[in-house]
Design a protein around this motif. Structure first.
Motif, mmCIF file in Angstrom:
data_model
loop_
_atom_site.group_PDB
_atom_site.id
_atom_site.type_symbol
_atom_site.label_atom_id
_atom_site.label_comp_id
_atom_site.label_asym_id
_atom_site.label_seq_id
_atom_site.Cartn_x
_atom_site.Cartn_y
_atom_site.Cartn_z
ATOM 1 N N ASP A 198 0.747 -1.175 -0.001
ATOM 2 C CA ASP A 198 0.012 -0.009 0.027
ATOM 3 C C ASP A 198 0.844 1.387 -0.135
ATOM 4 N N GLU A 221 -1.887 -1.858 -5.308
ATOM 5 C CA GLU A 221 -1.648 -1.054 -4.026
ATOM 6 C C GLU A 221 -2.431 -1.554 -2.847
ATOM 7 N N ASN A 222 -3.337 -2.632 -2.853
ATOM 8 C CA ASN A 222 -3.803 -3.155 -1.803
ATOM 9 C C ASN A 222 -4.471 -4.546 -2.101
ATOM 10 N N GLN A 225 -7.332 -5.183 -4.782
ATOM 11 C CA GLN A 225 -6.741 -4.937 -6.024
ATOM 12 C C GLN A 225 -5.997 -6.238 -6.554
ATOM 13 N N MET A 244 -1.392 -3.588 5.825
ATOM 14 C CA MET A 244 -2.323 -2.814 4.684
ATOM 15 C C MET A 244 -3.548 -2.581 5.191
ATOM 16 N N GLU A 246 -7.746 -2.016 5.197
ATOM 17 C CA GLU A 246 -9.050 -2.599 4.837
ATOM 18 C C GLU A 246 -8.687 -4.191 4.518
ATOM 19 N N SER A 248 -5.718 -6.977 5.025
ATOM 20 C CA SER A 248 -4.458 -6.972 5.565
ATOM 21 C C SER A 248 -3.640 -8.131 4.459
#
Length: 645
Positions: A198, A221-222, A225, A244, A246, A248
């Protein structure tokens, strides 16, 4: 030493202030040197250096703000519980490691560019930035010491170095290992990799480092995604951050390993979270490795290579099984020398010529012979292998030509010989150089005329067979010494194939090792987690006097001794290999036997210190420069590890 509560609190705050001051020194160095380099790059028009120098400069300022704010002794609640202080410590170390990882990573790339393409005058200042970053890293772990000693009511100044033992310097006060110093004979396999992080800076850094190694890299990036990308694309490996928002890294890892599609995709966790519970949790969930930021890029490269080789060999093994080939004719050949051997094998298989295969014992001469047979139009006919050295001289004629009932005492029935058994197929004469001279003329007649007769019979028997011979001796030399007939020498082959020893084709060692592991673990019905990178590096360096046969024996030995589900490491190797390793110079990273970071760090430090002292003939000042630490720092390590100069 236990102190009264008010004394402990006062000592604790004083130690925090000292630590903050210690951290400010290397951070200010990063800011100053990057600022000077930025000015020089702009003046000289070195536009390719400017973006990364700007990042380093900005990250240095961010790091300084973190240090000033997080370690302000007037803001920290020293009356918190041990759990609260420990959580504070873990989070702070994570926050400090994240920008530090980027500073070291970008500096290493810029230093590599400066050394290769210039400007040379940038090198000293970039080296100063790297040294400052590593010095900063040595202080980060002292944060862990303060929380533990505060909770116990001890004087933190009395034992701060011991309190930070869990991950102190984590390989990073040793300069990045130059690949030339530890040669690898296996070409790094390129892969399609997914980076999940992230943090934009860290994501960009890892992607660029991997692209420099030739990999195709996609970034997410997460976690969500990343999973969406993997629904439509296939990847050879995932490099995953843990902390990260939302979703992990733990959840992403769990989703991947519970999926039938992605279960076998290797995952390397790269995180600034140095909590041992996190390491154990990730490994138990199925992660292939856990690297702590800031990581050594050479170490990451080795881990990626190992994972990709494991994956490729697993797929190769499955492909061979699908082709329904017998185990004895499977051959792994990555080296150019063996690729040429295979090309020759394919060519001669289609021709009815006799072949001589020579090479040391254990190089795979019979495997090559079987491949020639299976690639010929005789593949559905017998393949008869005979080791000439194992047949007693007085029995050799009856063994090959057969005999009639009553031909000699004990011949109670008639029996066909090896020539008749191989009729229509291939006769493989292993170690033909050990054939007695008295028998050689009789073999010559068989080869020339294609006929012979059983003992006790005058009836000629016709033979339709192809002869493939093998020897670990130099038959030309044997001819010159009168131990092998010259006329037979020129009749046993039209094509000669030389198989080089394993030590001359080291590119084959890793693929063979992984291939044997897959086969042996399947035969033993035992699951192991692969090999440690240190063991694979050691295998590449070992001379293998017994060649492929010895390698297979070693893999069988190690798989048998490795507990179910664990990774094979140097401690599982045979006494012969251990003896050679102990006698050889200490130029390798020590074995990866456990996840105990203090143990691994200590082993690596001792090995590198000894090597540096050897290279500098015991000069501690020069050795400290090679190691990237101060002379005083080297003295402390020599004393701590009791290393003799």
């Amino acid at each position: 030493m236990t102190l009264p509560e008010h004394e402990t609190d006062r000592s604790y705050r004083a130690s925090l202030a000292n630590l903050r001051n210690e951290l400010q020194i290397p951070v200010n160095a990063v800011i100053e040197y990057s600022g000077m380099l930025l000015e020089d790059a702009k003046k000289q028009g070195r536009v390719n250096f400017i973006p990364d120098l700007l990042k380093i400069h900005a990250l240095g300022k961010k790091l300084l703000l973190l240090v000033d704010d997080s370690l302000d002794e007037t803001k920290i609640d020293t009356a918190g519980t041990g759990k609260e202080l420990e959580d504070f410590s873990v989070n702070l170390r994570h926050e400090l490691r994240t920008p530090l990882n980027a500073i070291i990573g970008y500096s290493e790339m810029l230093l590599e560019d400066a050394r290769e393409h210039g400007p040379k005058e940038f090198i000293p200042d970039l080296e100063q930035i790297l040294s400052a970053g590593r010095l900063f890293l040595t202080f980060i772990e002292d944060v862990a010491g303060f929380t533990k000693t505060r909770h116990k009511g001890e004087d933190p100044a009395a034992d701060s170095s011991e309190a930070s033992a869990m991950v102190r310097i984590a390989l990073n006060d040793i300069p990045p290992l130059e690949e030339e110093s530890r040669p690898s004979f296996v070409t790094t396999k390129r892969g399609c990799l997914l980076v999940v992080d992230d943090n934009e800076t860290n994501r960009d850094l890892i992607c660029r480092q991997l692209e420099r190694q030739g990999h195709t890299v996609t970034a997410a990036e997460n976690g969500q995604q990343a999973l969406e990308i993997m629904r439509t694309r296939a990847f050879d490996m995932v490099l995953l951050d843990i902390m990260m928002p939302e979703m992990s890294g733990y959840r992403v890892l769990q989703r991947l390993k519970s999926s039938d599609i992605h279960r076998d995709v290797p995952v390397i966790v790269i995180s600034a979270l140095d909590d041992m519970d996190s390491v154990v949790r990730c490994i138990q969930m199925g992660a292939d490795d856990y690297l702590l930021k800031p990581f050594n890029p050479v170490l990451l490269k080795a881990r990626i290579r190992m994972c990709l080789e494991n994956k490729r060999l697993r797929e190769l093994s499955e492909a061979l099984e699908l082709r329904n080939l017998k185990e004895e004719v499977q051959l792994i050949a990555e080296s150019r020398a063996m690729q040429q051997v295979l090309e020759t094998v394919r060519t001669v298989s289609r021709s009815p010529v006799n072949v001589l295969i020579h090479g040391e014992s254990g190089t795979g001469k019979e495997v090559i012979a079987r491949m020639i047979h299976h690639g010929s139009d005789r593949k559905d006919r017998p393949f008869v292998a005979v080791n000439c050295a194992s047949v007693p001289e007085n029995l050799m004629e009856s063994e090959f030509f057969g005999y009639e009932k009553g031909a000699f005492t004990g011949a109670i029935t008639s029996r066909g010989g090896r020539f008749e058994e191989a009729d229509g197929g291939t006769l493989f004469l292993d170690e033909i150089g050990d054939m007695p001279l008295a028998m050689q003329p009789k073999f010559l007649r068989v080869i020339q005329e294609g006929e012979g007769s059983r003992l006790g019979s005058n009836k000629l028997v016709r033979y339709d067979l192809r002869i493939i011979s093998a020897s670990n001796k130099d038959l030309r030399s044997e001819v010159e010494k009168g131990r092998f007939r010259e006329d037979l020498f020129y009749r046993i082959f039209s094509v000669e194939i030389y198989i080089p020893p394993l030590r001359e084709r080291r590119e084959d060692i890793m693929p063979l090792t992984l291939f044997f592991m897959n086969r042996v673990s399947g035969r033993f019905k035992k699951k192991v987690k692969g090999f440690s990178p240190e063991l694979l590096n050691f295998f590449e360096e070992y001379p293998w006097p017994g060649n492929v046969r010895q390698l297979l024996h070693e893999v069988e030995h190690m798989v048998a001794l490795t507990p179910e589900g664990e990774r094979i490491s140097l401690k599982h190797s045979s006494s012969e290999l251990q003896k050679w390793r102990n006698a050889a110079p200490s130029t390798r990273i020590p074995n990866d036997t456990s996840l105990s970071l203090p143990q691994r760090v200590e082993e690596v430090e001792i090995a590198c210190i000894r090597d540096a002292l050897v290279k500098t003939s015991g000069n501690k000042l020069q050795a400290s420069k090679l190691l990237g630490i101060t002379r005083q720092g080297l003295d402390k390590k020599l004393k701590r590890y009791k290393v003799q100069k």
